[in-house]
Design a protein around this motif. Structure first.
Motif, PDB file in Angstrom:
ATOM      1  N   GLU A 185       0.822  -1.204   0.000  1.00 24.14           N
ATOM      2  CA  GLU A 185       0.000   0.000   0.000  1.00 24.14           C
ATOM      3  C   GLU A 185       0.856   1.254   0.000  1.00 24.14           C
ATOM      4  N   LEU A 186       1.998   1.204   0.681  1.00 27.26           N
ATOM      5  CA  LEU A 186       2.904   2.348   0.711  1.00 27.26           C
ATOM      6  C   LEU A 186       3.448   2.637  -0.684  1.00 27.26           C
ATOM      7  N   MET A 187       3.702   1.595  -1.446  1.00 27.28           N
ATOM      8  CA  MET A 187       4.264   1.754  -2.788  1.00 27.28           C
ATOM      9  C   MET A 187       3.190   1.913  -3.870  1.00 27.28           C
ATOM     10  N   ASP A 188       1.926   1.830  -3.470  1.00 27.60           N
ATOM     11  CA  ASP A 188       0.837   1.959  -4.443  1.00 27.60           C
ATOM     12  C   ASP A 188       0.565   3.436  -4.678  1.00 27.60           C
ATOM     13  N   VAL A 189       1.435   4.078  -5.448  1.00 25.42           N
ATOM     14  CA  VAL A 189       1.351   5.507  -5.717  1.00 25.42           C
ATOM     15  C   VAL A 189       1.172   5.719  -7.218  1.00 25.42           C
ATOM     16  N   PRO A 190       0.653   6.869  -7.614  1.00 20.46           N
ATOM     17  CA  PRO A 190       0.533   7.152  -9.047  1.00 20.46           C
ATOM     18  C   PRO A 190       1.904   7.053  -9.720  1.00 20.46           C
ATOM     19  N   SER A 191       1.988   6.342 -10.804  1.00 14.22           N
ATOM     20  CA  SER A 191       3.280   6.099 -11.443  1.00 14.22           C
ATOM     21  C   SER A 191       3.119   5.954 -12.930  1.00 14.22           C
ATOM     22  N   SER A 192       4.246   6.008 -13.617  1.00 16.18           N
ATOM     23  CA  SER A 192       4.240   5.832 -15.072  1.00 16.18           C
ATOM     24  C   SER A 192       4.126   4.373 -15.466  1.00 16.18           C
ATOM     25  N   GLY A 193       4.488   3.473 -14.563  1.00 15.60           N
ATOM     26  CA  GLY A 193       4.497   2.054 -14.872  1.00 15.60           C
ATOM     27  C   GLY A 193       5.808   1.561 -15.442  1.00 15.60           C
ATOM     28  N   ASN A 194       6.749   2.483 -15.702  1.00 16.20           N
ATOM     29  CA  ASN A 194       8.052   2.081 -16.253  1.00 16.20           C
ATOM     30  C   ASN A 194       9.000   1.554 -15.190  1.00 16.20           C
ATOM     31  N   VAL A 195       8.776   1.941 -13.932  1.00 19.24           N
ATOM     32  CA  VAL A 195       9.636   1.509 -12.833  1.00 19.24           C
ATOM     33  C   VAL A 195       8.812   0.637 -11.902  1.00 19.24           C
ATOM     34  N   THR A 196       9.181  -0.628 -11.794  1.00 21.70           N
ATOM     35  CA  THR A 196       8.453  -1.543 -10.923  1.00 21.70           C
ATOM     36  C   THR A 196       8.841  -1.308  -9.475  1.00 21.70           C
ATOM     37  N   VAL A 197       8.002  -1.797  -8.577  1.00 27.96           N
ATOM     38  CA  VAL A 197       8.290  -1.659  -7.147  1.00 27.96           C
ATOM     39  C   VAL A 197       9.575  -2.397  -6.795  1.00 27.96           C
ATOM     40  N   GLU A 198       9.741  -3.585  -7.355  1.00 31.12           N
ATOM     41  CA  GLU A 198      10.938  -4.366  -7.048  1.00 31.12           C
ATOM     42  C   GLU A 198      12.204  -3.640  -7.496  1.00 31.12           C
ATOM     43  N   ARG A 199      12.148  -3.031  -8.678  1.00 33.26           N
ATOM     44  CA  ARG A 199      13.329  -2.329  -9.184  1.00 33.26           C
ATOM     45  C   ARG A 199      13.627  -1.084  -8.359  1.00 33.26           C
ATOM     46  N   ALA A 200      12.581  -0.376  -7.935  1.00 29.29           N
ATOM     47  CA  ALA A 200      12.787   0.815  -7.105  1.00 29.29           C
ATOM     48  C   ALA A 200      13.369   0.436  -5.750  1.00 29.29           C
TER      49      ALA A 200
END
Length: 659
Positions: free
Chosen positions: A488-503
Motif C-alpha cells: 500500500e505504501l508503494m501503491d502511488v501514481p506512477s508511469s508504470g516504467n519503474v516496478t516496485v521491485e526495481r525501485a
C-alpha cells in the motif's frame, strides 16, 4: 444529496469572505435538503400543536356528556399521533442528512485546499489549526446548517400558536406571547461568554495535541539526552490547563441548561395560576384552560429549538470563520497574485501547457490520475507524459552525445539541471537547501516573489497546479511514511516504467524488506504484505529514508528533487544508492541536494549555491581541488586564511603579547 451519494462530484466554490457568508453559502448549496427538513418539521410541529386543541374538545365533550364528539376527538387524536410520529421520524432523518452532507462538503473543500497548497499550507497555518478545523469545527458548522430548518419550522409554528391563543383567549394569549419573547431572549447574553470559553478550551486542547505529537516524534532523541521527564512535565501542565478550561466551559453550559429549564417552568406556573383564577371566576371553561395549558406545554419544545439554533450559530460562527480563512488561502504566483479560479483556464496557460510538452523530448502515453499523497513536501502526481528511453534520448537510445532538453532552470539562483542528468546541489547555508528544493517544486522563494522556476523554458507557476505536480516531484529531508502494508505504501501514481521491485533494489532496501518480513508474522514471509507502522516509527532513520526514496522512484516523474535523501545511511549503502539512482534515472532529470562526497562524485554536474546564487558549476573532483569555499562546505574544514590577513593577525597577536 443523500449520504450514499457522498463524496460530492464537485463541492462548489465557497464564499470565504467571512464565516457568516460561508454558512449562508452552505445553506444555499443544499436548499433541497433544507426544504425537506422544513416540510417534515412543520408536519411534526403543527400536528403536535393541534393535540391540545383536540384535548380541550375532548374535555368539553366529557363535560357535555356527548359520546359522538368524544369519539370524533379520539379519532382525530389517533390521526395526529400518526402524523406526529411520521413527521418526527422523517425530520430526524433529513436533519441528520443535512448535517452530514454539510460537514462532508466542508471536509472536501478543506482536503482540496490542503492538496493544492501542499507544504505551503503548514507554513501559513499551524498544522494543529488545520486538524482542529477539519475535525471539531466542521461538526459545529454542520450543526448550524442542520438546525436552521428546524428553527424555521419552530418559528412559524410558534407564531401560529401564539396568534391562535390571542384569538382564542386574548388575556392568556398575551401572557403566553410576552413570556415566549422573554424566554427566547434570556439565553442570548450568556452565549458569547460560553463561546469564548469553548474557544479557549479548543486552543488549549490544540496546544496539548501539538506538544504530545512533538514529544512522540522526538522520543528517541529525548531518551538520548534524558529529556523525557522535562517534556512529560510540560505535557502534564498543559493537560491540566485543558482540564480547567473544560470545567469552566461545562459550568457555563450548566448555567444555560438551568436557565432553559427554570424560566419555562415559571412561565407555566404563571399561566396555570392566572388561568385557574379565570376558570374559578367563570370567564373560561375547563376545556379552554386545558387547551391553553397544553399549548404552553407544546411551546416549550420550539423554544428549545430557538435556543439550540442560537447556540449552534454562536458556536459555529467562529468555526466557520476559521474554516473560511483556510479555504481562502491560495498559492502565490510569481507576481505575488493568487491562483486564478480552477474553472477558468487562461489561454496563455493552455499555450504554456502545450509548449512544455512540445519542448520536452517525451511522448505522451496516457494520463495517470493521482488519488493519494505520496508523503513528500507536496501531494504529487505521477507524470502523464511518459515515454520510452528511445523516445527520450534519440533513436539510438544512448544518453551520451544525445542533445539534452532545457531541463529545469531557476533564474533567481542561476541553478540549471538538464534533462537526463543527475545534478547535485551543494548549499553554503544548510537551511537554504530546503527552501530552494521547495522552490524547484513550484514555490516562488524570492523575497519579491519574482523569477518563477522554468521547465523547458516555461514557468512552473504559469502552469495549472495539477500539471506542475505531474511534472515535478519534491521529496524533503523528512518524508512521511503512512501506516499500512508495504504494498500500500508503494501503491502511488506512477508511469508504470519503474516496478516496485526495481525501485526497492535501487534504493538498497534488501535489509529493510527482511526486517519487515520478520517483524510481521501475518505477512507469511512476503515483505510487500508486511505492515509499516505510523510514520515508520518501528524503522531506523536510514530505513525510512530508503523506503521513501523507493516510493519516489516508483512514481518516475519528469523531474525528481531530493533533499538529503541519504543523510541517515551508512557510507557503503550510500555508495550503492548513488550508483542505483544514477542508473535508474539515466533518462530523467534528477536534482539532489546533498553534501555527501559519495553522491557528489556520482553526479553528472555539481552546482555550488552560496548566498542565494549558483557561484560554481563542474565536476565534484574539480571543484574540491579549485574552489576553497566549496571544499570547506563538503569536507567541513575551515577555509584557509589568506597570507596578508594571516600576517596582519600575527602582528596583532605579537602586539598584544608585548603589551
Amino acid at each position: 444529496m443523500q449520504i450514499r451519494d457522498l463524496p460530492y462530484p464537485d463541492p462548489g466554490v465557497p464564499d470565504t469572505r467571512s464565516g457568516l457568508r460561508l454558512l449562508l453559502w452552505l445553506g444555499r448549496s443544499q436548499l433541497g435538503g433544507q426544504a425537506k427538513s422544513l416540510g417534515w418539521g412543520l408536519l411534526h410541529l403543527v400536528s403536535a400543536a393541534s393535540l391540545p386543541v383536540v384535548t380541550g374538545l375532548a374535555v368539553d365533550a366529557v363535560v357535555a356528556e356527548s359520546g359522538g364528539k368524544l369519539a370524533a376527538a379520539g379519532g382525530v387524536m389517533a390521526l395526529l399521533a400518526i402524523t406526529v410520529t411520521v413527521g418526527d421520524t422523517m425530520l430526524h432523518r433529513v436533519a441528520v442528512t443535512n448535517w452530514i452532507t454539510a460537514a462532508a462538503r466542508v471536509q472536501q473543500l478543506l482536503a482540496r485546499r490542503a492538496s493544492e497548497l501542499g507544504a505551503t499550507l503548514t507554513r501559513r497555518v499551524a498544522a494543529g489549526e488545520v486538524v482542529a478545523v477539519s475535525t471539531g469545527d466542521i461538526e459545529k458548522i454542520g450543526w448550524c446548517v442542520e438546525s436552521a430548518s428546524r428553527f424555521s419550522a419552530g418559528l412559524l409554528t410558534t407564531l401560529a400558536v401564539c396568534g391562535g391563543l390571542m384569538i382564542y383567549q386574548p388575556a392568556l394569549g398575551l401572557l403566553v406571547g410576552l413570556g415566549m419573547v422573554v424566554l427566547a431572549l434570556a439565553v442570548l447574553p450568556l452565549l458569547p461568554k460560553a463561546t469564548g470559553r469553548a474557544d479557549f478550551q479548543r486552543e488549549k486542547a490544540g496546544r496539548a495535541t501539538e506538544l504530545a505529537a512533538d514529544t512522540v516524534a522526538g522520543l528517541r532523541v529525548l531518551r538520548g539526552i534524558g529529556g523525557e521527564e522535562l517534556f512529560l512535565g510540560r505535557y502534564r501542565r498543559v493537560s491540566q490547563e485543558v482540564r480547567h478550561a473544560a470545567v469552566r466551559t461545562a459550568r457555563m453550559w450548566a448555567l444555560i441548561e438551568a436557565v432553559q429549564v427554570a424560566l419555562p417552568g415559571l412561565l407555566l406556573l404563571c399561566v396555570v395560576w392566572f388561568g385557574a383564577n379565570m376558570a374559578l371566576d367563570g370567564r373560561i371553561a375547563v376545556g379552554e384552560l386545558v387547551t391553553v395549558y397544553g399549548a404552553v406545554m407544546f411551546l416549550l419544545f420550539p423554544l428549545r429549538l430557538f435556543q439550540e439554533f442560537a447556540m449552534a450559530y454562536s458556536f459555529s460562527r467562529p468555526s466557520a470563520a476559521r474554516a473560511a480563512r483556510v479555504l481562502a488561502l491560495r498559492r502565490e504566483h510569481a507576481a505575488g497574485e493568487a491562483e486564478p479560479p480552477e474553472s477558468v483556464e487562461a489561454p496563455e496557460k493552455v499555450k504554456a501547457r502545450k509548449t512544455v510538452k512540445a519542448q520536452g523530448t517525451v511522448e505522451a502515453q496516457g494520463t495517470v490520475e493521482a488519488s493519494k499523497a505520496v508523503g513528500t513536501s507536496e501531494t504529487v502526481k505521477a507524470s502523464d507524459t511518459v515515454g520510452t528511453p528511445e523516445s527520450r534520448n534519440g533513436a539510438g537510445g544512448e544518453r551520451d552525445g544525445a542533445p539534452h532538453g532545457d531541463g529545469l532552470h531557476d533564474p533567481v539562483t542561476g541553478l540549471r539541471a538538464r534533462e537526463g542528468e543527475l545534478t547535485a546541489v551543494v548549499c553554503g547555508d544548510p537551511d537554504a537547501a530546503g527552501r530552494l528544493a521547495a522552490r524547484l517544486g513550484g514555490h516562488p522563494a524570492a523575497p519579491d516573489g519574482s523569477g518563477s522556476v522554468l521547465l523547458n523554458g516555461v514557468a512552473l507557476d504559469g502552469l495549472p497546479l495539477d500539471e506542475a505536480r505531474t511534472l515535478v516531484l519534491v521529496q524533503d529531508k523528512d518524508p512521511v511514511l503512512l501506516s499500512g502494508t508495504l504494498a500500500e505504501l508503494m501503491d502511488v501514481p506512477s508511469s508504470g516504467n519503474v516496478t516496485v521491485e526495481r525501485a526497492l533494489e535501487s534504493a538498497q532496501c534488501a535489509d529493510v524488506l527482511t526486517a519487515l518480513a520478520q517483524g510481521s508474522p501475518d505477512a507469511e514471509g512476503d515483505p510487500l504484505c508486511a505492515r509499516v507502522t505510523e510514520r515508520g516509527r518501528s524503522l531506523s532513520g536510514g530505513q525510512r529514508q530508503r523506503l521513501a526514496l523507493a516510493r519516489s522512484l516508483v512514481t518516475d516523474p519528469e523531474v525528481l528533487v531530493l533533499d538529503e535523501p541519504t543523510s541517515a545511511v551508512d557510507s557503503h549503502t550510500e555508495a550503492r544508492i548513488a550508483r542505483g539512482l544514477k542508473q535508474l534515472r539515466e533518462t530523467r532529470t534528477t536534482v539532489v541536494f546533498t553534501s555527501s562526497p559519495l553522491l557528489l562524485d556520482r553526479a553528472d554536474r555539481v552546482v555550488f549555491v552560496h548566498d542565494g546564487s549558483a557561484v560554481a558549476t563542474g565536476a565534484h573532483r574539480d571543484l574540491i581541488r579549485h574552489d576553497t569555499a566549496y571544499r570547506a562546505v563538503v569536507t567541513r574544514e575551515p577555509e584557509p586564511v589568506a597570507p596578508p590577513l594571516r600576517a596582519a593577525l600575527a602582528g596583532q597577536t605579537e602586539g598584544a603579547e608585548s603589551a
